[in-house]
Enzyme design. Structure first.
Site, PDB file in Angstrom:
ATOM      1  N   GLU A  95      -2.416   8.236  12.648  1.00  0.00           N
ATOM      2  CA  GLU A  95      -1.546   7.060  12.717  1.00  0.00           C
ATOM      3  C   GLU A  95      -0.114   7.384  12.318  1.00  0.00           C
ATOM      4  O   GLU A  95       0.837   6.905  12.947  1.00  0.00           O
ATOM      5  CB  GLU A  95      -2.100   5.963  11.806  1.00  0.00           C
ATOM      6  CG  GLU A  95      -1.339   4.659  11.840  1.00  0.00           C
ATOM      7  CD  GLU A  95      -1.590   3.841  13.095  1.00  0.00           C
ATOM      8  OE1 GLU A  95      -0.824   2.902  13.345  1.00  0.00           O
ATOM      9  OE2 GLU A  95      -2.554   4.142  13.832  1.00  0.00           O
ATOM     10  N   LEU A 127      -4.927  -6.824  12.535  1.00  0.00           N
ATOM     11  CA  LEU A 127      -6.285  -6.815  11.988  1.00  0.00           C
ATOM     12  C   LEU A 127      -6.870  -5.403  11.899  1.00  0.00           C
ATOM     13  O   LEU A 127      -8.081  -5.227  11.804  1.00  0.00           O
ATOM     14  CB  LEU A 127      -7.189  -7.716  12.828  1.00  0.00           C
ATOM     15  CG  LEU A 127      -6.706  -9.164  12.967  1.00  0.00           C
ATOM     16  CD1 LEU A 127      -7.627  -9.953  13.891  1.00  0.00           C
ATOM     17  CD2 LEU A 127      -6.609  -9.848  11.600  1.00  0.00           C
ATOM     18  N   ASP A 141      -5.505   0.241   5.913  1.00  0.00           N
ATOM     19  CA  ASP A 141      -6.393  -0.044   7.037  1.00  0.00           C
ATOM     20  C   ASP A 141      -7.568   0.923   7.094  1.00  0.00           C
ATOM     21  O   ASP A 141      -8.707   0.526   7.346  1.00  0.00           O
ATOM     22  CB  ASP A 141      -5.617   0.016   8.356  1.00  0.00           C
ATOM     23  CG  ASP A 141      -4.674  -1.153   8.519  1.00  0.00           C
ATOM     24  OD1 ASP A 141      -4.641  -2.027   7.634  1.00  0.00           O
ATOM     25  OD2 ASP A 141      -3.952  -1.175   9.530  1.00  0.00           O
ATOM     26  N   TYR A 167       8.486  -2.021  10.987  1.00  0.00           N
ATOM     27  CA  TYR A 167       7.630  -1.559   9.894  1.00  0.00           C
ATOM     28  C   TYR A 167       8.197  -0.307   9.231  1.00  0.00           C
ATOM     29  O   TYR A 167       8.327  -0.233   8.000  1.00  0.00           O
ATOM     30  CB  TYR A 167       6.226  -1.281  10.438  1.00  0.00           C
ATOM     31  CG  TYR A 167       5.167  -1.061   9.385  1.00  0.00           C
ATOM     32  CD1 TYR A 167       4.293  -2.079   9.039  1.00  0.00           C
ATOM     33  CD2 TYR A 167       5.023   0.160   8.745  1.00  0.00           C
ATOM     34  CE1 TYR A 167       3.303  -1.891   8.082  1.00  0.00           C
ATOM     35  CE2 TYR A 167       4.052   0.364   7.788  1.00  0.00           C
ATOM     36  CZ  TYR A 167       3.191  -0.661   7.466  1.00  0.00           C
ATOM     37  OH  TYR A 167       2.228  -0.460   6.517  1.00  0.00           O
ATOM     38  N   ASP A 191       0.820  -1.223   0.000  1.00  0.00           N
ATOM     39  CA  ASP A 191       0.000   0.000   0.000  1.00  0.00           C
ATOM     40  C   ASP A 191       0.847   1.263   0.000  1.00  0.00           C
ATOM     41  O   ASP A 191       0.555   2.212  -0.729  1.00  0.00           O
ATOM     42  CB  ASP A 191      -1.017  -0.007   1.142  1.00  0.00           C
ATOM     43  CG  ASP A 191      -0.407  -0.091   2.527  1.00  0.00           C
ATOM     44  OD1 ASP A 191       0.742  -0.582   2.648  1.00  0.00           O
ATOM     45  OD2 ASP A 191      -1.073   0.311   3.494  1.00  0.00           O
ATOM     46  N   GLY A 206      -3.382  -5.266  18.256  1.00  0.00           N
ATOM     47  CA  GLY A 206      -2.039  -5.661  17.889  1.00  0.00           C
ATOM     48  C   GLY A 206      -1.944  -6.990  17.179  1.00  0.00           C
ATOM     49  O   GLY A 206      -0.873  -7.588  17.112  1.00  0.00           O
ATOM     50  N   ALA A 207      -3.057  -7.469  16.641  1.00  0.00           N
ATOM     51  CA  ALA A 207      -3.081  -8.782  15.990  1.00  0.00           C
ATOM     52  C   ALA A 207      -2.989  -8.688  14.475  1.00  0.00           C
ATOM     53  O   ALA A 207      -3.232  -9.664  13.771  1.00  0.00           O
ATOM     54  CB  ALA A 207      -4.355  -9.532  16.386  1.00  0.00           C
ATOM     55  N   SER A 239      -6.070  -0.266  15.202  1.00  0.00           N
ATOM     56  CA  SER A 239      -5.787   1.158  15.381  1.00  0.00           C
ATOM     57  C   SER A 239      -6.625   2.014  14.445  1.00  0.00           C
ATOM     58  O   SER A 239      -7.185   3.045  14.852  1.00  0.00           O
ATOM     59  CB  SER A 239      -4.299   1.440  15.149  1.00  0.00           C
ATOM     60  OG  SER A 239      -3.497   0.836  16.131  1.00  0.00           O
TER      61      SER A 239
END
Length: 350
Positions: A144, A109, A156, A205, A21, A106-107, A112
């Site tokens: 973010e 998914l 996201d 990241y 992305d 924090g998985a 945030s």
């Protein structure tokens, strides 16, 4: 008199198209039926008070509007939202917010982004801001990246706002063009949480994004998307390690997204599964964002009969998705978790 408003936003899985992305690439997310809800009530002062039922620290926090400063906790997403709204001239007052979530944090998914979007929707209604969906995406992304410091792309936020649980959403991040792709009724996905956690802003990241930017400078391109139609071997020969591996992942992952869309269209479940597994190998070996726990879950899924499996999200912990025949995802997940000795089944998609 105080006012109340409610906002909700879903999490997401990304079927395929990981770490593409922020490289102007292709992604294929699916919204989850799990998400974050924010119930906000206005106050007479300038205080923002947050309270959550999630297993996270701190469970409660307060700050004054106009004094937003980062402290590297989840509250930074809220501080980022209110700071950006003020900077853009949106007038808001203090409020209390009750935050409930059935989405693991924090998985990998999109928790945030779901929190920021849910907060924006509640605050927009509470203070009559009339924020449209595009504004919610933009402000949540700014919270973010600019405030919390995680240099993530828009995946996201776009998935949380525009995604649907029964459809994949093909997004071309170069121009944010979107197209829905129905999920075939012959398969379903088990979303399995490893129990290990990541933090994008402080983990690897941001470093991966910096490496992609370094590669662009070496190659004289604005984004890695420009490489899609060029001979890959020639490109990689011009790059030092590990930039060559990072670029190989991004370019081949864009190709896998295109192939996955074709497989969905022809209901070629075996091909779709093979693409998921190839994506995991690329994320593990070329992009180096997997972990022993995620690799173990993927191996167990393959041994249990999954058509394909891969880590989902940014990596460095979090979850996997495993593709099963329709009606078989729960049984598949049970066998994987029995071998793993921990973790849990988050959801079955669709």
């Amino acid at each position: 008199m105080s006012r109340r408003a409610l906002g909700h936003a879903p999490g997401r899985i990304n079927l395929i198209g990981e770490h593409t992305d922020y490289n102007d690439g292709l992604v294929l997310p699916v919204a989850l039926r799990l998400g974050v809800t924010v119930e906000a009530e206005s106050r007479e002062d300038r205080t923002v008070h947050l309270r959550t039922d999630a297993e996270i620290s701190p469970r409660e926090a307060s700050y004054e509007l106009g004094t937003e400063r980062t402290d590297q906790t989840w509250v930074d997403r809220a501080r980022g939202v209110t700071a950006i709204l003020a900077r853009e001239g949106d007038r808001i007052g203090g409020f209390d917010a009750e935050i409930t979530s059935n989405l693991p944090l924090g998985a990998g998914l999109g928790s945030s982004a779901a929190f920021a979007i849910a907060l924006l929707r509640s605050v927009s209604d509470l203070f009559d801001l009339s924020l449209d969906e595009g504004a919610c995406v933009r402000v949540a992304h700014g919270a973010e990246t600019d405030f919390a410091g995680a240099r993530a792309g828009l995946l996201d936020q776009l998935a949380s706002v525009y995604g649907r649980p029964s459809e994949a959403l093909l997004i071309d991040m170069r121009d944010q063009a979107m197209r829905t792709i129905p999920l075939p009724p012959t398969v379903e996905l088990a979303v399995i949480d490893s129990g290990t956690r990541h933090e994008h802003a402080t983990g690897g990241y941001n470093r991966r994004r910096e490496e992609c930017e370094d590669a662009c400078r070496h190659l004289g391109v604005a984004s890695l998307r420009e490489l899609d139609d060029r001979p890959l071997d020639t490109i990689l020969a011009r790059l030092p390690a590990p930039l060559d591996r990072r670029v190989r992942h991004v370019v081949t992952e864009n190709a896998r997204v295109r192939e996955a869309v074709a497989a969905l269209g022809t209901k070629d479940d075996a091909r779709l599964g093979a693409l998921l597994s190839a994506s995991h190998r690329s994320l593990r070996d070329d992009y180096e964002v997997s972990t022993p726990e995620l690799d173990r879950l993927v191996e167990l899924a393959a041994a249990a009969g999954a058509l394909g499996a891969r880590l989902v999200g940014g990596g460095f912990g979090g979850s996997i998705i495993a593709l099963a025949q329709s009606g078989g995802a729960k049984d598949l997940a049970a066998r994987v978790l029995a071998g793993y000795g921990g973790g849990h089944l988050v959801a079955v998609v669709p």
